[in-house]
Design an enzyme around this catalytic site. Structure first.
Site, PDB file in Angstrom:
ATOM      1  N   GLY A  86      23.297  34.725  42.675  1.00  6.88           N
ATOM      2  CA  GLY A  86      24.617  34.048  43.322  1.00  6.88           C
ATOM      3  C   GLY A  86      25.088  34.951  44.398  1.00  6.88           C
ATOM      4  N   CYS A  87      25.486  33.681  44.983  1.00  9.32           N
ATOM      5  CA  CYS A  87      26.632  34.369  46.351  1.00  9.32           C
ATOM      6  C   CYS A  87      27.846  34.895  45.519  1.00  9.32           C
ATOM      7  CB  CYS A  87      26.846  32.777  46.740  1.00  9.32           C
ATOM      8  SG  CYS A  87      27.263  31.947  46.333  1.00  9.32           S
ATOM      9  N   PHE A  88      28.855  33.742  44.637  1.00  8.00           N
ATOM     10  CA  PHE A  88      29.481  33.878  43.879  1.00  8.00           C
ATOM     11  C   PHE A  88      29.436  35.530  43.082  1.00  8.00           C
ATOM     12  CE2 PHE A  88      31.771  29.822  44.199  1.00  8.00           C
ATOM     13  CZ  PHE A  88      32.834  30.615  45.206  1.00  8.00           C
ATOM     14  N   ALA A  89      28.381  35.490  42.511  1.00  6.62           N
ATOM     15  CA  ALA A  89      28.120  36.768  41.290  1.00  6.62           C
ATOM     16  C   ALA A  89      27.652  37.589  42.105  1.00  6.62           C
ATOM     17  CB  ALA A  89      26.616  36.414  40.397  1.00  6.62           C
ATOM     18  N   CYS A 122      29.216  38.990  44.723  1.00  5.83           N
ATOM     19  CA  CYS A 122      30.058  39.354  44.958  1.00  5.83           C
ATOM     20  C   CYS A 122      31.769  39.682  43.989  1.00  5.83           C
ATOM     21  CB  CYS A 122      31.441  38.385  46.421  1.00  5.83           C
ATOM     22  SG  CYS A 122      32.911  38.748  46.491  1.00  5.83           S
TER      23      CYS A 122
END
EC number: 1.2.1.38
Length: 322
Positions: free
Chosen positions: A131-134, A136
């Site tokens: 995932g994107c947040f994950a 980062c």
């Protein structure tokens, strides 16, 4: 040439993936499947690709004609497809949904964070894109986990652009609401937290702390800017060396000795990280483009590794910068 197919071709991540693959020197896109747009030109949906492709959406699935299949589908749809279709055994699959990110005896997907699982990705046929947040947040924490330094709760605040909500309009993505506005959502309960914990525990088996994650909606289109606060008694100079050593062989993660901002990463596959020490608290700042390093760019990175290509091929992209 690597023959590629895409399922779910109308969203933001699909648009970026198509752009990257069109310009990739070793890839030929054989089909882009979209049941809602079959027969329409790709440029009818992804208007930024005018002049770059004559491809047309299809509802056909010639899986025997491709080497790699990308899923840019809604969460849950990839698993439904895999359960209901006879997928060729040697077909490589990269799933951008969250269906296979958590390890299970029920599937053989490798978690596709190259900075954590590079060797496994290189030898895998099935990869679950993070995932994107994950992405980062993990990149800001992995070196600490490797050195067994994550022993207390971690505070994370991260703001994402409106494209993180997907292409389908909604109340919180409407311009008149999103512009000049900010809000939080899913505090302490975001769906990416389990995959973050899974990765940290992979490096630090004793990890059992809480990740107090507060996601924010930003009034900009793309990018994720995250601040992570961790209690840590190690001196800053030693910590910087830990991060530099951890990412020494990784082409897309860079440790920067001054403050960073989104414009340095938007439109790239980079992650920039900056460290500051305040007493016994370590501040880690991490930022990425949510559609590239957080999605489609990382998917192409994984493809490069799976096909034994140099990892930066097709991903040397200039940031917006100004």
């Amino acid at each position: 040439m690597i023959k590629a197919g895409i399922i779910g071709g109308a969203g933001y991540t699909a648009g970026e993936l198509i752009r990257l693959l069109i310009n990739h020197p070793d890839v030929d896109i054989k089909f882009i499947n979209s049941s809602s747009n079959a027969g329409n030109k790709i440029t009818d949906v992804h208007e930024g690709l005018y002049g770059e492709t004559d491809l047309v959406f299809t509802d056909e699935l010639p899986l025997d004609e491709i080497d790699v299949l990308f899923f840019c589908t809604a969460h849950g749809d990839t698993k439904k497809f895999m359960d209901s279709h006879n997928v060729p055994e040697d077909l490589k699959i990269i799933d951008l949904s969250m269906d296979y990110r958590i390890k299970s005896d029920d599937h053989d997907f490798i978690y596709g964070l190259p900075e954590l699982n590079r060797r496994a990705i290189c030898h895998s046929k099935h990869v679950a894109n993070p995932g994107c947040f994950a992405t980062c947040i993990q990149l800001g924490l992995l070196p600490l986990a490797k050195h067994l330094l994550l022993n207390e709760d971690i505070m994370v605040n991260a703001i994402t652009g409106s494209t993180g909500a997907g292409v389908k309009p909604g109340a919180t993505s409407h311009f008149s609401w999103r512009n000049n506005n900010m809000s939080i959502y899913k505090p302490f309960s975001h769906q990416h937290v389990p995959e973050i914990k899974q990765s940290l525990k992979q490096l630090q088996n004793s990890f059992n702390a809480e990740i107090d994650f507060i996601p924010y909606r930003g009034d900009f289109p793309r990018g994720i800017f995250a601040t992570l606060v961790v209690k840590c008694k190690v001196e800053l100079e030693e910590l910087v060396k830990m991060y530099q050593d951890y990412y020494a062989e990784d082409s897309f993660v860079h440790i920067v000795d001054k403050n960073i901002d989104l414009k340095q990463v938007v439109n790239t596959n980079k992650c920039l990280i900056h460290l500051e020490k305040h007493g016994d608290k370590l501040l880690v700042i991490s930022c990425i483009d949510n559609l590239l390093k957080g999605a489609s760019g990382q998917a192409v990175h994984n493809m490069n590794l799976m096909f034994n290509l140099e990892e930066t091929v097709g991903l040397r992209l200039k940031p917006s910068a100004f």
